[in-house]
Design an enzyme around this catalytic site. Structure first.
Site, PDB file in Angstrom:
ATOM      1  N   ALA A  80       0.921  -1.274  -0.019  1.00 53.87           N
ATOM      2  CA  ALA A  80      -0.126   0.131   0.021  1.00 53.87           C
ATOM      3  C   ALA A  80       0.873   1.166   0.066  1.00 53.87           C
ATOM      4  O   ALA A  80       2.134   0.935   0.361  1.00 53.87           O
ATOM      5  CB  ALA A  80      -0.944  -0.070   1.279  1.00 53.87           C
ATOM      6  N   THR A 123      -7.541  -1.038   7.839  1.00 56.84           N
ATOM      7  CA  THR A 123      -7.098  -0.120   8.955  1.00 56.84           C
ATOM      8  C   THR A 123      -7.934   0.467   9.812  1.00 56.84           C
ATOM      9  O   THR A 123      -9.168   0.718   9.131  1.00 56.84           O
ATOM     10  CB  THR A 123      -6.102   0.876   8.074  1.00 56.84           C
ATOM     11  N   GLU A 125      -7.779   3.481  10.172  1.00 60.92           N
ATOM     12  CA  GLU A 125      -8.189   4.827   9.791  1.00 60.92           C
ATOM     13  C   GLU A 125      -9.594   4.673   8.987  1.00 60.92           C
ATOM     14  O   GLU A 125      -9.845   5.896   8.686  1.00 60.92           O
ATOM     15  CB  GLU A 125      -7.078   5.129   8.535  1.00 60.92           C
ATOM     16  N   TYR A 147      -6.325   8.412   1.920  1.00 61.74           N
ATOM     17  CA  TYR A 147      -5.807   6.809   2.137  1.00 61.74           C
ATOM     18  C   TYR A 147      -7.200   5.717   3.089  1.00 61.74           C
ATOM     19  O   TYR A 147      -7.298   4.773   2.505  1.00 61.74           O
ATOM     20  CB  TYR A 147      -4.627   7.008   3.393  1.00 61.74           C
ATOM     21  N   LYS A 151      -8.779   2.699   1.427  1.00 59.31           N
ATOM     22  CA  LYS A 151      -8.926   1.409   2.173  1.00 59.31           C
ATOM     23  C   LYS A 151     -10.346   0.976   2.751  1.00 59.31           C
ATOM     24  O   LYS A 151     -10.684  -0.262   2.662  1.00 59.31           O
ATOM     25  CB  LYS A 151      -8.100   1.590   3.624  1.00 59.31           C
TER      26      LYS A 151
END
Ligand code: NAP
Ligand code: G4F
Length: 343
Positions: A80, A123, A125, A147, A151
């Site tokens: 990634a 993740t 995130e 990001y 994801k």
């Protein structure tokens, strides 16, 4: 002997996972991007035990080839563009790699060997502007960076291929995990590297952004074990991997400085705040606006109950040990660098 294919093998997690898979007797294949100067990154110490395949997540043909060559029984998709800040500077490249790259890998598996098991590196995130504290598998996503958005696609396309085609595809929603092999752009390693330099007199201070954001930090070695466990189950599923403890960047800083005998005293507010060495009065921490983000994830705290009860996973390395290991490692690296420069 099982075959495993690891994308992002030379990154932080890729290196710990490769060590684990080799220990378990797998044939380990690793995907790397072609570079002008060959660089084995974090797997240089085990490079002779890995079968490297040059491929790119944005090129489905190269991934089909990688599947044909490796005949993988298990694919771990760790590749990634993983630095959140860069995702604002390169949102499209981030989407190509972190979102469409996952679809490319899943397609390659579906075409070449659909019995292959698949792990996707999702993740925390994705939780972003958190809708619940602590976060668990059912917490709604609200990503706060390109990001995080990319994801979320990777996460859902993994679930979708599981449901559409019956692939054994799992996502691990991993909270922040660090190590001695962490890239120096991430806050923890930036701090431990600076602590080592300040202590040994080759740097005066460190500049940081938001020191009040909170993260749930574990060690990468523990987290890659959870990835492997997920692919050994009877049923594919998604799991949160976290420590269930959260700390501010400021607490990480104080702990890291304490490891080399420096206690920090804070003074001032906002961008004018500074951290001083309590003993000498020297300023060792400053705030720099350039390290603030357009949108922040203020708090991450994960609930790993499902992973603990279903997978039997438990983290081994505590927060204090994580910081200790990182500082110790950077003290040694800086010491060697100084000795080399003085030759
Ligand atoms: P990392 O150290 O940045 O490693 C990422 C790897 O991906 C690098 O080896 C990189 O190779 C490779 N890569 C990037 N773009 C690629 C492309 N287009 N094609 C092929 N390879 C490419 O990241 P990490 O910390 O090990 O994280 C592993 C995975 O877990 C990532 O997917 C990350 O987003 C995710 N994750 C990490 C954390 C964490 O706290 N560490 C938490 C949750 C999820 P180059 O050297 O060529 O760039
Ligand atoms: O270390 P960071 O850059 O990690 P971040 O953004 O949490 O992302 C990492 O963890 C994610 C899991 O939640 C992964 F998916 C992702 O791939 C990556 O591994 O920043 C941590 C916190 C942020 O709140 C940031 O604003 O530290 C704050 N921070 C303050 N000063 C800083 C700095 N971050 C960096 N990188 N540099 C600073 O100077």
């Amino acid at each position: 002997m099982k075959n495993a294919l690891v994308t992002g093998i030379a990154g932080q997690d890729g290196s710990y996972l490769a060590e684990l898979l080799l220990e378990k007797g797998y044939n380990v294949y690793g995907i790397m991007r072609r570079k002008a100067v060959v660089d084995y990154g974090n797997v240089v110490h085990i490079k002779d035990k890995i079968h490297f395949i040059y491929a790119d997540m944005t090129d489905v043909v190269s991934l089909i080839n990688a599947m044909k060559i490796s005949q993988a029984d298990e694919v771990y998709n760790l590749a990634a563009q993983s630095f959140v800040t860069t995702s604002w500077e390169q949102p499209l490249a981030t989407a190509q790699i972190d979102a469409l790259g996952v679809a490319n890998m899943l397609e390659a598996i579906r075409i070449v060997k659909p019995s292959c098991r698949f792990y996707q590196a999702s993740t925390s995130e994705m939780f972003g502007l958190v809708q619940e504290i602590p976060q668990r598998e059912t917490t709604p996503f609200y990503p706060r960076s390109p990001y995080g958005v990319a994801k979320v696609y990777g996460h859902w396309i993994t679930k979708n291929y599981r449901e559409s085609y019956g692939l054994f595809a799992c996502s691990g929603i991993l909270f922040n995990h660090e190590s001695e092999r962490r890239g120096k752009e991430f806050v923890t390693r930036k701090i431990t590297d600076a602590v080592a330099r300040i202590k040994q007199g080759v740097q005066d201070y460190i500049e940081l952004g938001n020191m009040d954001s909170k993260r749930d930090w574990g060690h990468s070695k523990d987290y890659v074990y959870a990835m492997w466990l997920m692919l050994q189950q009877d049923k594919a599923d998604d799991y949160v991997i976290a420590t269930n403890e959260t700390r501010t960047v400021r607490e990480f800083l104080e702990t890291a400085f304490a490891k080399v005998g420096i206690s920090v005293e804070w003074t001032g507010f906002g961008v004018d705040e500074v951290g001083m060495d309590k003993e000498t009065g020297k300023v060792i921490i400053k705030v720099n606006k350039k390290f603030f983000r357009p949108a922040e994830v203020d708090i991450l705290l994960g609930n790993p109950e499902k992973a603990e009860s279903v997978l039997g996973w438990k983290r081994e390395i505590s927060f204090d040990e994580l910081v200790e290991r990182m500082v110790k490692n950077d003290m040694e690296l800086v010491k060697r660098e100084i000795a080399y420069n003085n030759l």
